[in-house]
Design an enzyme around this catalytic site. Structure first.
Site, mmCIF file in Angstrom:
data_model
loop_
_atom_site.group_PDB
_atom_site.id
_atom_site.type_symbol
_atom_site.label_atom_id
_atom_site.label_comp_id
_atom_site.label_asym_id
_atom_site.label_seq_id
_atom_site.Cartn_x
_atom_site.Cartn_y
_atom_site.Cartn_z
ATOM 1 N N HIS A 97 0.822 -1.217 0.000
ATOM 2 C CA HIS A 97 0.000 0.000 0.000
ATOM 3 C C HIS A 97 0.851 1.261 0.000
ATOM 4 C CE1 HIS A 97 0.614 1.031 4.290
ATOM 5 N NE2 HIS A 97 0.534 -0.279 4.531
ATOM 6 N N CYS A 144 3.095 -4.703 6.794
ATOM 7 C CA CYS A 144 2.799 -4.531 5.369
ATOM 8 C C CYS A 144 4.033 -4.087 4.597
ATOM 9 C CB CYS A 144 1.696 -3.486 5.186
ATOM 10 S SG CYS A 144 0.064 -4.049 5.733
#
Length: 158
Positions: free
Chosen positions: A117, A133
């Site tokens: 992301h 992440c």
């Protein structure tokens, strides 16, 4: 096409066979590699892109629970809550493909909400600083997002 993410190098490469089409710096977990739920680590092994979220949204769109909040992250919004886990612009949600390694039970990458992301410009790239992440610059995550469909294979090596 497939994606290779190197935790030691803090790099993401878009590959076609053995040929690198494009590469970008990333930021993986500050806690290093690891698969266990609650570890705050970036999981290793083979994954696939399970979902693509945010197509057509403006740069800096803020997501919470994979839904746009209506906010656009700018310097003022970032400064109001710098410790927030900022998930911006696009989300490529990963699902592990290796049972017992990164799929099912306490090692399930999808249930851990492991994404590729975007993040605020103030966040450094090339340095492990995420909560698990894979963070990218917003322009970079848009470029990657536009080139990869659901089902694209992702290999994260530690």
């Amino acid at each position: 096409m497939w994606i290779e993410i190197s935790i030691p190098e803090q790099r993401l490469r878009l590959m076609e066979g053995e040929h690198c089409l494009r590469e970008w710096p990333v930021s993986t977990a500050r806690n290093g590699p690891g698969e266990r739920e609650g570890s705050g680590c970036t999981p290793r092994g083979w994954h696939v892109i399970r979902a693509r979220i945010g197509e057509g949204m403006p740069l800096g769109t803020v997501f919470r629970g994979r839904r746009p909040t209506g906010e656009i992250c700018d310097a003022a919004l970032f400064e109001s809550d710098p410790a927030r886990d900022w998930i911006l612009t696009r989300i490529l949600w990963l699902s592990g493909t290796e049972p017992g390694v990164n799929r099912l039970g306490v090692v399930d990458s999808m249930r851990r909400f492991i994404y590729i992301h975007g993040c605020p410009d103030a966040f450094p790239m090339g340095v492990p600083r995420s909560a698990g992440c894979i963070r990218m610059r917003n322009e970079a995550v848009v470029e990657l997002f536009d080139r990869v469909p659901v089902g694209t294979r992702v290999h994260i090596r530690g």
